[in-house]
Scaffold this active site. Structure first.
Site, PDB file in Angstrom:
ATOM      1  N   CYS A  97      26.218 -25.120 -21.904  1.00 25.58           N
ATOM      2  CA  CYS A  97      25.893 -25.395 -20.505  1.00 25.58           C
ATOM      3  C   CYS A  97      24.620 -24.637 -20.105  1.00 25.58           C
ATOM      4  O   CYS A  97      24.473 -23.459 -20.417  1.00 25.58           O
ATOM      5  CB  CYS A  97      27.054 -24.972 -19.612  1.00 25.58           C
ATOM      6  SG  CYS A  97      26.758 -25.303 -17.850  1.00 25.58           S
ATOM      7  N   CYS A 106      26.246 -18.971 -14.866  1.00 23.28           N
ATOM      8  CA  CYS A 106      27.416 -18.383 -14.220  1.00 23.28           C
ATOM      9  C   CYS A 106      27.824 -17.136 -15.007  1.00 23.28           C
ATOM     10  O   CYS A 106      28.168 -17.214 -16.189  1.00 23.28           O
ATOM     11  CB  CYS A 106      28.566 -19.378 -14.184  1.00 23.28           C
ATOM     12  SG  CYS A 106      28.127 -20.979 -13.436  1.00 23.28           S
ATOM     13  N   CYS A 137      30.978 -16.983 -17.332  1.00 30.95           N
ATOM     14  CA  CYS A 137      31.345 -18.123 -18.172  1.00 30.95           C
ATOM     15  C   CYS A 137      30.883 -18.001 -19.622  1.00 30.95           C
ATOM     16  O   CYS A 137      29.677 -17.918 -19.896  1.00 30.95           O
ATOM     17  CB  CYS A 137      30.781 -19.404 -17.562  1.00 30.95           C
ATOM     18  SG  CYS A 137      31.341 -20.881 -18.458  1.00 30.95           S
ATOM     19  N   CYS A 167      44.228 -32.223 -17.007  1.00 32.45           N
ATOM     20  CA  CYS A 167      42.895 -31.919 -16.505  1.00 32.45           C
ATOM     21  C   CYS A 167      41.899 -31.865 -17.657  1.00 32.45           C
ATOM     22  O   CYS A 167      42.186 -31.269 -18.704  1.00 32.45           O
ATOM     23  CB  CYS A 167      42.894 -30.587 -15.769  1.00 32.45           C
ATOM     24  SG  CYS A 167      44.085 -30.509 -14.413  1.00 32.45           S
ATOM     25  N   CYS A 205      42.871 -35.104 -13.642  1.00 30.85           N
ATOM     26  CA  CYS A 205      41.922 -34.238 -12.953  1.00 30.85           C
ATOM     27  C   CYS A 205      40.747 -34.033 -13.893  1.00 30.85           C
ATOM     28  O   CYS A 205      40.909 -34.054 -15.124  1.00 30.85           O
ATOM     29  CB  CYS A 205      42.583 -32.900 -12.624  1.00 30.85           C
ATOM     30  SG  CYS A 205      41.492 -31.701 -11.792  1.00 30.85           S
ATOM     31  N   CYS A 245      40.209 -30.452  -5.698  1.00 29.33           N
ATOM     32  CA  CYS A 245      40.751 -29.230  -6.286  1.00 29.33           C
ATOM     33  C   CYS A 245      39.640 -28.194  -6.215  1.00 29.33           C
ATOM     34  O   CYS A 245      38.607 -28.337  -6.868  1.00 29.33           O
ATOM     35  CB  CYS A 245      41.171 -29.493  -7.733  1.00 29.33           C
ATOM     36  SG  CYS A 245      41.752 -28.027  -8.611  1.00 29.33           S
ATOM     37  N   ARG A 280      47.271 -22.735  -6.898  1.00 28.67           N
ATOM     38  CA  ARG A 280      47.494 -22.618  -8.341  1.00 28.67           C
ATOM     39  C   ARG A 280      47.200 -21.219  -8.846  1.00 28.67           C
ATOM     40  O   ARG A 280      46.111 -20.678  -8.640  1.00 28.67           O
ATOM     41  CB  ARG A 280      46.631 -23.618  -9.117  1.00 28.67           C
ATOM     42  CG  ARG A 280      46.807 -23.481 -10.646  1.00 28.67           C
ATOM     43  CD  ARG A 280      46.008 -24.506 -11.412  1.00 28.67           C
ATOM     44  NE  ARG A 280      46.516 -25.833 -11.113  1.00 28.67           N
ATOM     45  CZ  ARG A 280      45.736 -26.918 -10.930  1.00 28.67           C
ATOM     46  NH1 ARG A 280      44.429 -26.795 -10.984  1.00 28.67           N
ATOM     47  NH2 ARG A 280      46.271 -28.078 -10.697  1.00 28.67           N
TER      48      ARG A 280
END
Length: 321
Positions: free
Chosen positions: A52, A56, A59, A96, A127, A187, A259
């Site tokens: 990616c 972040c 991550c 998901c 999801c 979500c 969650r």
């Protein structure tokens, strides 16, 4: 009462309540809208891992950090369907799919739409979390049958640039608006333990609860520190501070599924029990959350049995939301 006009001082007032008062208020709110002994169970699969371009700081899938996560291509349909069948057999009601993109190309969305149709055919809710979406992309996913789209705020707007510089807070809000306009469920939650203040946690939750419509699902993650990321070595959040965040989320968003998400492997059973008592009523189930470990299925089953918890049946989430 559903509110969309909370002020930051009001949310901070909840965080500052005596612990027993806060938990009582959260549990009372929870019982007004949900069976307190019922938990929605989801399984998360990384369908495209690593590489990616975002930065972040938490991550391990960022191409900017040396974390040992190898970039991979999008999984093929048969492999994804096999994993979805396993998830359903293990008791998951929602499947998901996560892909490490900053924002998918239209051809990527077409491929994921095919995966969504195949998973839906198994009788599972679906999801996806694929990064930022345009309006047409959100609509295409909705037309494919996607039930939920995950796109977390992560933290407060004030603290956001300390964690991510490759997209803005408004970019995230724009994607949430596109998802909501398409008719999909939202979500959206955040991460606790990034080095943020309690006020940052309060402001993140205030932003969520003041959206025109509350997210149907609110994942609260505890940072899983991965060596090689900038946040490796950050001071860990105190367990009771995390429980307070769960409780405040439940009070602010009474009808949302809250969650208990990433970080459960590092939580004691007692801490998880307090989170369920505070209004958490959804978990991820299975050995991995994208690239980080998750409690084993057997240990979750044993915890559910000891606490007298039962799994929510597929599609029952729509009625509550």
């Amino acid at each position: 009462m559903i509110r969309h006009d909370w002020t930051l001082p009001q949310v901070m007032g909840l965080f500052n309540l005596p612990f027993a008062d806060l938990i009582f208020k959260a549990q009372s709110t929870h019982r007004e809208h949900f069976d307190p002994n019922e938990v929605q169970v989801s399984t998360l699969l990384s369908i495209k891992t690593g590489g990616c371009p975002e930065d972040c700081a938490y991550c391990p899938q960022s191409a900017k950090f040396e974390t040992g996560v190898e970039a991979s291509k999008l999984m093929d349909v048969d492999a994804v369907v096999t994993e979805a069948k396993k998830a359903k057999a293990a008791g998951a009601s929602r499947f998901c799919m996560g892909a490490a993109w900053r924002s998918p190309k239209d051809r990527d969305v077409s491929k994921v739409a095919h995966l969504i149709r195949e998973v839906k055919a198994l009788g599972l809710e679906t999801c996806a979390t694929l990064g930022m979406l345009t309006k047409p992309q959100a609509q295409a996913l909705k037309e494919a049958g996607l039930d939920y789209y995950n796109h977390n705020l992560d933290t407060s707007e004030a603290f956001y640039s300390d964690i991510i510089t490759t997209r803005t807070y408004q970019d995230r809000l724009d994607t949430l608006e596109h998802v909501r306009e398409s008719g999909m469920h939202v979500c959206c939650g955040g991460i606790v333990g990034l080095g943020e203040s309690v006020e940052d946690r309060a402001d993140m939750l205030r932003t969520l609860t003041n959206l025109p419509q509350h997210p149907e699902s609110v994942p609260i993650n505890m940072l899983v520190q991965v060596e090689g990321t900038p946040l490796s070595g950050t001071k860990r959040v105190e367990p009771l501070d995390f429980v307070r965040t769960i409780a405040v989320a439940r009070i602010l968003m009474p009808k949302s599924f809250v969650r208990l998400s990433a970080g459960r492997e590092e939580m004691s059973e007692e801490m998880q029990a307090l989170c369920f008592l505070s209004g958490a009523n959804s978990i991820f189930y299975g050995e991995k959350l994208l690239t980080t470990p998750n409690p084993q299925t057997d240990s979750d089953n044993a915890l559910f049995e000891r606490l007298g918890l039962k799994r929510l049946e597929p599609h029952a989430t729509d009625a509550a939301a």
